[in-house]
Design an enzyme around this catalytic site. Sequence first.
Site, mmCIF file in Angstrom:
data_model
loop_
_atom_site.group_PDB
_atom_site.id
_atom_site.type_symbol
_atom_site.label_atom_id
_atom_site.label_comp_id
_atom_site.label_asym_id
_atom_site.label_seq_id
_atom_site.Cartn_x
_atom_site.Cartn_y
_atom_site.Cartn_z
ATOM 1 N N PHE A 1 45.707 14.847 47.088
ATOM 2 C CA PHE A 1 46.105 13.492 47.418
ATOM 3 C C PHE A 1 45.908 13.507 48.829
ATOM 4 O O PHE A 1 46.810 14.033 49.714
ATOM 5 C CB PHE A 1 47.311 13.074 47.042
ATOM 6 C CG PHE A 1 47.578 11.406 46.969
ATOM 7 C CD1 PHE A 1 46.710 10.716 46.370
ATOM 8 C CD2 PHE A 1 48.236 10.932 48.160
ATOM 9 C CE1 PHE A 1 47.061 9.273 46.715
ATOM 10 C CE2 PHE A 1 48.259 9.685 48.324
ATOM 11 C CZ PHE A 1 47.892 8.815 47.807
ATOM 12 N N VAL A 2 45.275 12.859 49.847
ATOM 13 C CA VAL A 2 45.121 12.742 51.296
ATOM 14 C C VAL A 2 45.422 11.620 51.634
ATOM 15 O O VAL A 2 45.485 10.459 51.074
ATOM 16 C CB VAL A 2 43.731 12.973 51.511
ATOM 17 C CG1 VAL A 2 43.199 14.463 51.208
ATOM 18 C CG2 VAL A 2 42.600 12.323 50.972
ATOM 19 N N GLY B 1 42.045 0.665 52.546
ATOM 20 C CA GLY B 1 41.564 1.937 52.964
ATOM 21 C C GLY B 1 40.498 2.294 53.658
ATOM 22 O O GLY B 1 40.521 3.245 54.759
ATOM 23 N N ASP C 1 37.270 8.739 44.135
ATOM 24 C CA ASP C 1 38.097 9.733 43.268
ATOM 25 C C ASP C 1 37.528 9.555 41.851
ATOM 26 O O ASP C 1 36.606 10.246 41.699
ATOM 27 C CB ASP C 1 39.626 9.120 43.342
ATOM 28 C CG ASP C 1 40.612 9.969 42.911
ATOM 29 O OD1 ASP C 1 40.370 11.058 42.719
ATOM 30 O OD2 ASP C 1 41.388 9.647 42.563
ATOM 31 N N LYS D 1 35.841 12.911 46.109
ATOM 32 C CA LYS D 1 36.547 14.092 45.119
ATOM 33 C C LYS D 1 35.684 14.360 43.894
ATOM 34 O O LYS D 1 35.970 13.886 43.010
ATOM 35 C CB LYS D 1 37.969 13.516 44.814
ATOM 36 C CG LYS D 1 38.931 13.905 45.889
ATOM 37 C CD LYS D 1 40.243 13.163 45.458
ATOM 38 C CE LYS D 1 41.393 12.939 46.183
ATOM 39 N NZ LYS D 1 42.555 12.314 45.628
ATOM 40 N N GLU E 1 33.383 2.333 51.612
ATOM 41 C CA GLU E 1 34.831 2.933 50.864
ATOM 42 C C GLU E 1 35.290 4.145 51.661
ATOM 43 O O GLU E 1 34.745 5.121 52.086
ATOM 44 C CB GLU E 1 34.199 3.405 49.388
ATOM 45 C CG GLU E 1 34.941 2.356 48.565
ATOM 46 C CD GLU E 1 36.288 2.241 48.266
ATOM 47 O OE1 GLU E 1 37.186 2.611 49.441
ATOM 48 O OE2 GLU E 1 37.005 2.008 47.284
ATOM 49 N N ASP E 2 36.700 4.217 51.417
ATOM 50 C CA ASP E 2 37.232 5.432 52.155
ATOM 51 C C ASP E 2 37.109 6.706 51.180
ATOM 52 O O ASP E 2 36.551 7.643 51.836
ATOM 53 C CB ASP E 2 38.818 4.956 52.215
ATOM 54 C CG ASP E 2 39.439 4.435 51.050
ATOM 55 O OD1 ASP E 2 38.848 4.128 50.012
ATOM 56 O OD2 ASP E 2 40.711 4.369 51.033
ATOM 57 N N ASP F 1 46.401 5.583 52.552
ATOM 58 C CA ASP F 1 47.893 5.694 52.429
ATOM 59 C C ASP F 1 48.520 6.349 51.438
ATOM 60 O O ASP F 1 47.951 6.697 50.388
ATOM 61 C CB ASP F 1 48.276 4.000 52.383
ATOM 62 C CG ASP F 1 48.180 3.420 51.027
ATOM 63 O OD1 ASP F 1 46.912 3.590 50.388
ATOM 64 O OD2 ASP F 1 48.938 3.323 50.089
#
Length: 185
Positions: free
Chosen positions: A153-154, A45, A104, A132, A100-101, A160
């Site tokens: 959820f993105v 990611g 969460d 988030k 990191e992307d 992805d």
Amino acid sequence: MWYDATIEKVLIDDAQVQAKIRELGQQITADYAGKDLLLVGVLRGALLFIVDLARQIDLPLEMDFMAISSYGAATETSGVVRILKDLDTAIEGRDVLIVEDIIDSGLTLNYIVEHLRNRGPASIKICALLNKPSRRRVDVKIDYHGFDIPDEFVVGYGLDFQQRYRNVPFVGVLKPETYTAPPGE
Ligand code: IMP
Ligand code: MG
């Protein structure tokens, strides 16, 4: 574009992403001057993010990658993390910046930090493009961060859904029916 029919909305467009990465790059450049910077990208990611971020850091640096798999449902982390690819670089005494992307629950990152801390780096910090906050299950200190987003959820810009959408240039939300369509549709 190929994805248009499946995207509900754009949350953060390409220009906003790139502007934020320039800002983060400037902060990192100021903070790591004279240090031994190693960017650690978490595959897959963070791939697009680390590539753009590295080009905005005006310092000598190295890049290495880890690949992690977390067991769990399609869009949720279970907290059980497995290392699929470890670093090739020794990090003892070095200044590690994990890229990191998205954070969460925080479970993946928490695991990575603990894992790397055992190897005696001079420092470990975290840079995450997306956050988030409402989903957090363990406390993680994010040293550099791009955008807080709602609990949705993105996809896009590296993120992805079933391994697709990473090459979408913005961060967006899929239409609900996209999740329920059979694979490959
Ligand atoms: P955490 O362990 O719950 O913090 O999960 C982090 C990882 O789950 C991220 O590195 C992503 O790979 C994935 N992830 C979490 N939220 C999303 C999302 O909204 N879209 C795509 N991937 C996500
Ligand atoms: Mg990830």
